[in-house]
Design a protein around this motif. Sequence first.
Motif, mmCIF file in Angstrom:
data_model
loop_
_atom_site.group_PDB
_atom_site.id
_atom_site.type_symbol
_atom_site.label_atom_id
_atom_site.label_comp_id
_atom_site.label_asym_id
_atom_site.label_seq_id
_atom_site.Cartn_x
_atom_site.Cartn_y
_atom_site.Cartn_z
ATOM 1 N N SER A 87 0.826 -1.209 0.000
ATOM 2 C CA SER A 87 0.000 0.000 0.000
ATOM 3 C C SER A 87 0.864 1.264 0.000
ATOM 4 C CB SER A 87 -0.922 0.018 1.222
ATOM 5 O OG SER A 87 -1.651 -1.193 1.303
ATOM 6 N N SER A 109 -3.462 -1.179 9.981
ATOM 7 C CA SER A 109 -4.726 -0.430 10.105
ATOM 8 C C SER A 109 -4.588 0.956 9.474
ATOM 9 C CB SER A 109 -5.162 -0.330 11.566
ATOM 10 O OG SER A 109 -4.166 0.292 12.344
ATOM 11 N N GLY A 139 -4.509 0.619 5.636
ATOM 12 C CA GLY A 139 -5.799 0.166 5.102
ATOM 13 C C GLY A 139 -6.764 1.316 4.931
ATOM 14 N N ASP A 140 -6.852 2.156 5.953
ATOM 15 C CA ASP A 140 -7.797 3.268 5.866
ATOM 16 C C ASP A 140 -7.299 4.389 4.965
ATOM 17 O OD1 ASP A 140 -9.751 2.080 7.311
ATOM 18 O OD2 ASP A 140 -9.217 3.010 9.223
ATOM 19 N N THR A 175 -7.416 3.545 1.028
ATOM 20 C CA THR A 175 -8.767 3.648 0.457
ATOM 21 C C THR A 175 -9.217 5.111 0.391
ATOM 22 O OG1 THR A 175 -9.683 3.177 2.634
ATOM 23 C CG2 THR A 175 -9.618 1.361 1.092
ATOM 24 N N ARG A 203 -8.973 -1.276 -1.799
ATOM 25 C CA ARG A 203 -10.113 -1.914 -1.128
ATOM 26 C C ARG A 203 -9.755 -3.337 -0.707
ATOM 27 N NH1 ARG A 203 -13.722 0.897 1.524
ATOM 28 N NH2 ARG A 203 -14.048 2.812 0.418
ATOM 29 N N GLN A 206 -7.269 -3.330 2.143
ATOM 30 C CA GLN A 206 -7.883 -2.922 3.411
ATOM 31 C C GLN A 206 -8.477 -4.130 4.150
ATOM 32 O OE1 GLN A 206 -11.615 -0.768 3.133
ATOM 33 N NE2 GLN A 206 -10.991 0.638 4.755
ATOM 34 N N SER A 208 -9.153 -6.566 8.803
ATOM 35 C CA SER A 208 -9.542 -5.193 8.483
ATOM 36 C C SER A 208 -8.857 -4.223 9.432
ATOM 37 C CB SER A 208 -11.056 -5.065 8.640
ATOM 38 O OG SER A 208 -11.366 -5.231 10.016
ATOM 39 N N PRO A 209 -8.917 -2.928 9.143
ATOM 40 C CA PRO A 209 -8.378 -1.941 10.087
ATOM 41 C C PRO A 209 -8.992 -2.080 11.478
ATOM 42 C CG PRO A 209 -8.780 -0.897 7.974
ATOM 43 C CD PRO A 209 -9.340 -2.288 7.872
#
Lengths: 372, 390
Positions: free
Chosen positions: A240, A310, A313-314, A317, A346, A349, A354-355
């Motif tokens: 990412s 986390s 991931g956020d 996106t 996406r 994430q 997930s976060p």
Amino acid sequence: MGPNDELAEELRASARKALDDRMPTTVLRQVIDTEDGIDRSLYALAADLGWLGLTLPESVGGSGGSWHELAVVLEEIGRALAPLPMIASVVVAAGAVMLAGDDEQQQRLIPGIADGSAIATGALFGASGRPDEPLAARVERRDGSLVLSGVSGFVPDAHVSSWMVVAATDGAVPTLVVVDSSAPGVRIERLDTTDVTRRLAHVHFDDVVIPSANVLASADAQHVIDELVRRAGVAIALDSVGGLERVVEITVAYVGEREQFGRKVGSFQAVKHHCANLLVFSETARVAGRAAADAIDGARWVEWAAIAKSYSGDTYTEATRIAVQCFGGVGFTWEYDIHFYMKRARLSQQLFGSPTYHRQLLTRELRSRTAD
Amino acid sequence: MCSGWKHVDKGERVHFDYSDEELSFRKELKGFLDGELPVYFEFFDLPQQERFDRSMEFVKKLAARGWLTPAWPVEYGGSAHAPWQQMILSEEMIAHGEPRTGQYMNVNWIGPAIILAGTPEQKEYHLTRISNGNVVWCQGFSEPDAGSDLAALRTSAVRDGDEYVINGEKIWTSNAGVAEFCFLLARTNSEARKQEGISIFLVPTATPGVEVGDIDAVVHPGAFHHVVFTDVRVPASCRLGPENEGFTIVRKLLANERVGVARYHRAAGYLDRVAKWCDERGLLDDSSVIETLAHARVACDAARVLVYQVWDERTRGLHPDESAWVYRTAAVNAERAVSEAAFKLMGAEALVRHSHADNQFEWATTAGIAGGSYEMQLNSLARVLLGTKG
Ligand SMILES: Cc1cc2nc3c(=O)[nH]c(=O)nc-3n(C[C@H](O)[C@H](O)[C@H](O)COP(=O)(O)OP(=O)(O)OC[C@H]3O[C@@H](n4cnc5c(N)ncnc54)[C@H](O)[C@@H]3O)c2cc1C
């Protein structure tokens, strides 16, 4: 910059060159249209360049390097959106065998991963692909042999794997077994997901016989699974980081070219702030991701892993949402690349926790620390 | 489901209820829709031709019941019902995947534009066809170099005797592949200020020289087009309203478009489905799940009550641009809130194509651009609020 960083920068330059040459998005567009969606010749090149064996010990065909270097390669792969099954094969599958396997298993399984002749994956979760839900695969002893049944959800790159590490319950406790992907009773159900640069599948097990040599000998399989989630999570965070960096570049380039009202749209305050926010996300995710990579096996590894996964991931996106907004209508066309990043973000994430999941891990870790 | 809040009368009275008559209309409409469209599906997921065929069939039935243009004046094929019927229709249609497809635009602003500025012949011909539900239009506004800066459009219409000759290129034209008419903006005076040299033309897409191409889009495949006009000759009677006053007319009518799409209602529908999904998995006892659902729900209902306020002002003859912009931004925020909630709650299952989260994500992503960007809405609001230019 220490000597370590000079090496890392050399590695980055060569990785970027290899991926710029071999996986520009014009080529990516062709690869994603193929049945398996990966470029095997690029995977062979990744092996030749030593990316696959980077963190594996020399005794099993690796080069005994560190996550500091692996981080560089993962960032470059994310930047190029390269459809390479490296996280599944190297970080998860080989990682599981290195953590929980015995000598014989490591000698048998790891050299193929390091030289790219085999691709493997990890099927570590229940049907929903979430680390916080119960496993849906189980092993039973029947007539003297071990039999696997049930399902693992959202398994990355299962469709190109020759073997996979499967987490299954054995009575009340989890266990890890190596499963030949072409064994009778293994069915790989490919999923139609929105990220076209990486493929997922549900893997169904219908009374698959597991040779006893394929049971990974670990006293505490849950511990190993948790560690694999952290490593895969950090690997995705690094992918990412590379993606975010490229998103900043192509968005800044676009708004510096596109004109409306007789000006570059990048000269409007609203768009400037969008771009500045992208940079904040990208830079922060980068330091968090690299800090995590360098923290592996250290005292604060658990904490950094949760932060990196986390946060990236956020922000990945959110950054791609903002970037698409900056592109306006053309952001929704195949012609531009930005949508590939939006979809990869996406998937990143949600994959390997997930976060929300990773933030919960972080909170638990911090609490256990203060309790000590 | 929220049965409806409406009639927010600034500072004075607040009525949150629909009348018995309106409620029974909603019930009757829902019954009809459940019969016609037994399973929920996204019309946008269908291939273009199938979507078109099914929509045409459906809209004719709607028209036959007087439910296509109920709020229009009787002389133009409406039934002069209270405007709230149109609001209820717009909510229920979008809750069922907008089976009117492109024809919703006819009802919301193309017809009203013709009512406002059309000649008796234009009204007779076009309004009859629109209110009977058998004609699809597309909106030919945006151009490659005129998106946010719509007034910079360069497609030209040059008067030649009793005709205009049109040249230029439109882009992002939804439904152009199936539309019979294009509501076209073209420049008729290149000397004037850019907003003051634009006229509207009602162009049959079958006219020689009109060429429609597909745009390879990642959302709503098959729905986006570009339309090229090469020496297209149309009779001067195709012009709507006075020459060079097109932009003023369109500006007025686009306020209708902004409040005519019940985005919050579709988003709330997706949220209901996500809540059901959570319920089926026993997740509704978790306070963080409830909080996530409620957070998105509030965003939808806030947008709902805003649009009811605008609608109420309309019924009293006010046409407030400001509250239409406030609503539009709130509706985009609601779309985003539901999309985020869906991903958060569904986890990896959100990644499957056409999951509730994936569908809502697509709507939320285009919401900030389609019909004018989010930033441009904020610019307009800021201009009014701060009294600044630019
Ligand atoms: C789903 C969808 C359907 C559509 N259907 C139609 C249709 O049927 N007919 C039609 O004519 N058009 C249609 N459009 C086009 C739409 O109206 C335009 O995309 C929109 O107006 C934005 O223009 P653009 O794409 O050229 O972006 P640009 O104007 O190039 O904008 C790029 C970015 O710059 C920002 N920006 C530009 N100017 C400013 C400013 N002054 N201040 C701050 N920020 C600014 C924008 O907000 C955006 O983030 C559709 C678009 C979508 C996404």
